[in-house]
Design a protein around this motif. Sequence first.
Motif, PDB file in Angstrom:
ATOM      1  N   GLU A 179     -30.119 102.740  34.550  1.00 28.78           N
ATOM      2  CA  GLU A 179     -30.310 103.923  33.723  1.00 28.78           C
ATOM      3  C   GLU A 179     -29.005 104.336  33.067  1.00 28.78           C
ATOM      4  O   GLU A 179     -28.972 104.736  31.906  1.00 28.78           O
ATOM      5  CB  GLU A 179     -30.849 105.076  34.579  1.00 28.78           C
ATOM      6  CG  GLU A 179     -32.327 105.005  34.775  1.00 28.78           C
ATOM      7  CD  GLU A 179     -33.071 104.857  33.458  1.00 28.78           C
ATOM      8  OE1 GLU A 179     -33.346 103.704  33.076  1.00 28.78           O
ATOM      9  OE2 GLU A 179     -33.354 105.869  32.806  1.00 28.78           O
ATOM     10  N   ILE A 180     -27.915 104.236  33.802  1.00 29.60           N
ATOM     11  CA  ILE A 180     -26.611 104.614  33.243  1.00 29.60           C
ATOM     12  C   ILE A 180     -26.265 103.676  32.085  1.00 29.60           C
ATOM     13  O   ILE A 180     -25.855 104.111  31.007  1.00 29.60           O
ATOM     14  CB  ILE A 180     -25.521 104.564  34.342  1.00 29.60           C
ATOM     15  CG1 ILE A 180     -25.805 105.631  35.403  1.00 29.60           C
ATOM     16  CG2 ILE A 180     -24.145 104.765  33.738  1.00 29.60           C
ATOM     17  CD1 ILE A 180     -24.890 105.560  36.603  1.00 29.60           C
ATOM     18  N   ILE A 181     -26.453 102.374  32.308  1.00 27.37           N
ATOM     19  CA  ILE A 181     -26.112 101.407  31.264  1.00 27.37           C
ATOM     20  C   ILE A 181     -27.003 101.593  30.042  1.00 27.37           C
ATOM     21  O   ILE A 181     -26.545 101.549  28.895  1.00 27.37           O
ATOM     22  CB  ILE A 181     -26.216  99.964  31.802  1.00 27.37           C
ATOM     23  CG1 ILE A 181     -25.127  99.725  32.841  1.00 27.37           C
ATOM     24  CG2 ILE A 181     -26.099  98.951  30.666  1.00 27.37           C
ATOM     25  CD1 ILE A 181     -25.124  98.350  33.439  1.00 27.37           C
ATOM     26  N   ARG A 182     -28.291 101.826  30.287  1.00 30.82           N
ATOM     27  CA  ARG A 182     -29.206 102.013  29.165  1.00 30.82           C
ATOM     28  C   ARG A 182     -28.774 103.209  28.320  1.00 30.82           C
ATOM     29  O   ARG A 182     -28.698 103.134  27.096  1.00 30.82           O
ATOM     30  CB  ARG A 182     -30.631 102.227  29.674  1.00 30.82           C
ATOM     31  CG  ARG A 182     -31.670 102.198  28.572  1.00 30.82           C
ATOM     32  CD  ARG A 182     -33.062 102.261  29.174  1.00 30.82           C
ATOM     33  NE  ARG A 182     -33.308 103.578  29.740  1.00 30.82           N
ATOM     34  CZ  ARG A 182     -34.142 104.471  29.186  1.00 30.82           C
ATOM     35  NH1 ARG A 182     -34.781 104.171  28.087  1.00 30.82           N
ATOM     36  NH2 ARG A 182     -34.323 105.636  29.757  1.00 30.82           N
ATOM     37  N   SER A 183     -28.464 104.303  28.985  1.00 29.16           N
ATOM     38  CA  SER A 183     -28.052 105.476  28.211  1.00 29.16           C
ATOM     39  C   SER A 183     -26.736 105.183  27.500  1.00 29.16           C
ATOM     40  O   SER A 183     -26.506 105.654  26.393  1.00 29.16           O
ATOM     41  CB  SER A 183     -27.918 106.698  29.120  1.00 29.16           C
ATOM     42  OG  SER A 183     -26.759 106.583  29.914  1.00 29.16           O
ATOM     43  N   GLY A 184     -25.865 104.374  28.133  1.00 31.35           N
ATOM     44  CA  GLY A 184     -24.601 104.018  27.500  1.00 31.35           C
ATOM     45  C   GLY A 184     -24.824 103.207  26.236  1.00 31.35           C
ATOM     46  O   GLY A 184     -24.208 103.445  25.198  1.00 31.35           O
ATOM     47  N   ILE A 185     -25.728 102.237  26.307  1.00 32.46           N
ATOM     48  CA  ILE A 185     -26.006 101.392  25.142  1.00 32.46           C
ATOM     49  C   ILE A 185     -26.622 102.239  24.028  1.00 32.46           C
ATOM     50  O   ILE A 185     -26.260 102.116  22.855  1.00 32.46           O
ATOM     51  CB  ILE A 185     -26.932 100.224  25.545  1.00 32.46           C
ATOM     52  CG1 ILE A 185     -26.140  99.230  26.398  1.00 32.46           C
ATOM     53  CG2 ILE A 185     -27.489  99.523  24.312  1.00 32.46           C
ATOM     54  CD1 ILE A 185     -26.952  98.110  26.989  1.00 32.46           C
ATOM     55  N   ASN A 186     -27.529 103.140  24.415  1.00 31.68           N
ATOM     56  CA  ASN A 186     -28.121 104.017  23.403  1.00 31.68           C
ATOM     57  C   ASN A 186     -27.101 104.967  22.785  1.00 31.68           C
ATOM     58  O   ASN A 186     -27.287 105.438  21.663  1.00 31.68           O
ATOM     59  CB  ASN A 186     -29.269 104.841  24.013  1.00 31.68           C
ATOM     60  CG  ASN A 186     -30.520 103.996  24.203  1.00 31.68           C
ATOM     61  OD1 ASN A 186     -30.679 102.979  23.537  1.00 31.68           O
ATOM     62  ND2 ASN A 186     -31.383 104.401  25.115  1.00 31.68           N
ATOM     63  N   SER A 187     -26.041 105.244  23.552  1.00 28.08           N
ATOM     64  CA  SER A 187     -25.063 106.210  23.045  1.00 28.08           C
ATOM     65  C   SER A 187     -24.148 105.589  21.988  1.00 28.08           C
ATOM     66  O   SER A 187     -23.432 106.294  21.297  1.00 28.08           O
ATOM     67  CB  SER A 187     -24.207 106.751  24.197  1.00 28.08           C
ATOM     68  OG  SER A 187     -23.242 105.787  24.573  1.00 28.08           O
TER      69      SER A 187
END
Lengths: 241, 492
Positions: free
Chosen positions: B380-388
Amino acid sequence: MIKVNHLKKSFGKNEVLKDINEEFSQGEVVVVIGPSGSGKSTFLRCLNLLEEPSDGEIVFEGTTLTGLNEKDLNQLRQKMGMVFQQFNLFPHKTAKQNLTIAPVKSKGVDKHQADQTAVKLLRQVGLGDKEDAYPASLSGGQQQRVAIARALAMDPDVMLFDEPTSALDPEMVGEVLKVMKDLAQSGMTMVVVTHEMGFAREVADRVLFMDDGYIVESGTPDMIFSNPKNERTQDFLSKVL
Amino acid sequence: MKKGIKGFIALLILFSTLFIPAEPVLAEDGSALQRVQDAGVLVVGTSADFPPFEFYAVVDGERQVVGMDMMIAQKVADDLGVELQIQDIGFDSLLPALEARNVDVVIAGMTPTAERRRSVDFSDIYFQTFQNIMIRAEDEDVYDSLESLSGLTVGVQSGSLQEDLAQQIPDAEIMSLTDLNDLLLALKTNRIEAIVMQGPNAEAHAGHDEDLHTFVGGFELDDDDQGSAIAFRQGEDSLVDAVNESLAEIEEQNLTEEYLAEAGEYMAQAELDEDGEEIEEGFIASYWEYFLDGTLITLLISASAVFFGLILGSLLALMRLSKVFLLKPLATAYVEFVRGTPLLIQVMFIYFASGMFFNLPALTAGIIAVSLNSGAYIAEIIRSGINSVNKGQDEAARSLGMSKNDSMRYIVFPQALKNIWPALGNEFITIIKESSIVSVIGVGELIFQTRVVRSISFQGILPLFITMLIYFALTFSLTKLLNFYEGRMNHD
Ligand SMILES: Nc1ncnc2c1ncn2[C@@H]1O[C@H](COP(=O)(O)OP(=O)(O)O)[C@@H](O)[C@H]1O
Ligand SMILES: [Mg+2]
């Protein structure tokens, strides 16, 4: 060099491009003008397939891009440089690394040679002393010049510009236009979306006027600016000139 | 809460039995005994915080579980002609571990109550015991019977026989804790007035702590409730019979007295050094090895969980961002499920459920569980990072002719990593702290070793304090390290 046949593009129900037919030849500098929302960016982004056309075809140097496989498309994109309104420099790379990353990682250019090309191109856009600067420490005008150099580092056959000066403070517009003018004079094929009418008049071989998803009028700068035929062109020009 | 967990374990067992072919419960043909003898080893589950029956002591320079029960276990193993292997597990988890085949038998001073008999079989009773009340020494003249405690707060070990016996104290308010040492601490700090404890165990503690006093409780006991027996999976009669033979010999030769005396020596040794002189070195000098071992295991679990969690998390994040058929819903379901269930249950599930099929060491099971868990959070952290990362970054890379993968690897991911660095750091720190949960399946990490030190040193608070300092040292150095790398990534 680029041929566009019956290009259409919709986002959901919103048809943004409605049957566009156009051809850009080798060495030609074409400026695209038109009101905001008329589909200029979408048109430009369809040329290198950053947007997938809904219908019609794009032919580049004899190859049909639409429906091409991923790998060949990547190869052909290397020949089409693009410059964005928001620069989109890679913030975690220095100016020089911005210029070398794609040639080295995706084109297989030797690192040493890529470095040399990068230094030469940065000098060409007047930033020979900024090799090791990170984007955040550069002004908007400097960033956009690095972005142009970055696209040139792939040794493209055509350069696409999407409002390259719209995000700049007025005092920096000149330095970017100067770089673009030099590029045009060197014989580069260019498609430029811009509101800089002075640039269009001075540099363009041809001007396209877009409105509501169509290319409404096309002609030499003189024809478009001094003697526009279409009512909508006249209306638009009366507002911006 | 504890009841809930036990209920869940029961459900888990029920659920897991769906996977194994139903074994005929009554028709037993000697296969259980044969299995142990073929394996050449008898795996005994116990809960080593219960002197003089099972506790840690240093034998020939090595820490081992010793005590009367362990000597009985050794005799049984010898009689069967196999090696003895002891697994130290929390008392609550012993019967689930037995049913899940993580251990062959349970020897833990366990009373064969009617309730327990419903899920497991027991040997003959090998030790008749009595039930005590433990109080503060200063209250010696105040409390002397069950009635004198009426209406007061009384502590018991959760899931124990004593929990039921405490009901015989009129109007008592009952506090159930898993760990006996916590109960003793609660008593000394006046949170409770008394503890219901198994007799010899209470005497062992009172004998080593002048602040404590104990007396025989005078409870009404069923016959069943007065002794200790060995627990078996249901239907393993051949093994029960073989073990009962050994127990009969022990009874005949009155060996338990001998064993208890030997256990008493080990307990005294906890306060003596090798030459039999009283330990005058400080607490840390005596027990630092326990803390060091625990710290190393905690580090091993945390480092593995961070490593595997990062790999799994990246994979899951990419799956969730992918457009390939089924990948996204699969990854989403995994992440939602893992985040929606407690790590405690995941650890127990992996350990016990795997025990039905093959022998997964507790440490491995713990590492797997914590990795699978952190993978979901890191995803979840990585996904939000990529989306950011601004979409223009990927577009710029693609317009240069870079492939999707190259763009992700060289352009988007490094920037995502920088954006999520603080959140990742938080997750790593959480992993260090949460890894302590694997102590429930007997992994000797820091919390587990703290429990061991508390039971052998008869010290309640000091080990807790030291453990707190160690955790803080670990998390604080990690924070410093992460800050250092964050600084290096910062180009703004
Ligand atoms: N990714 C997108 N999704 C949905 N609508 C879009 C998207 N990109 C552009 N549009 C719509 O397409 C129309 C033309 O946009 P654009 O090509 O950016 O115009 P211009 O560049 O001429 O201002 C606008 O109405 C815009 O809202
Ligand atoms: Mg636009």
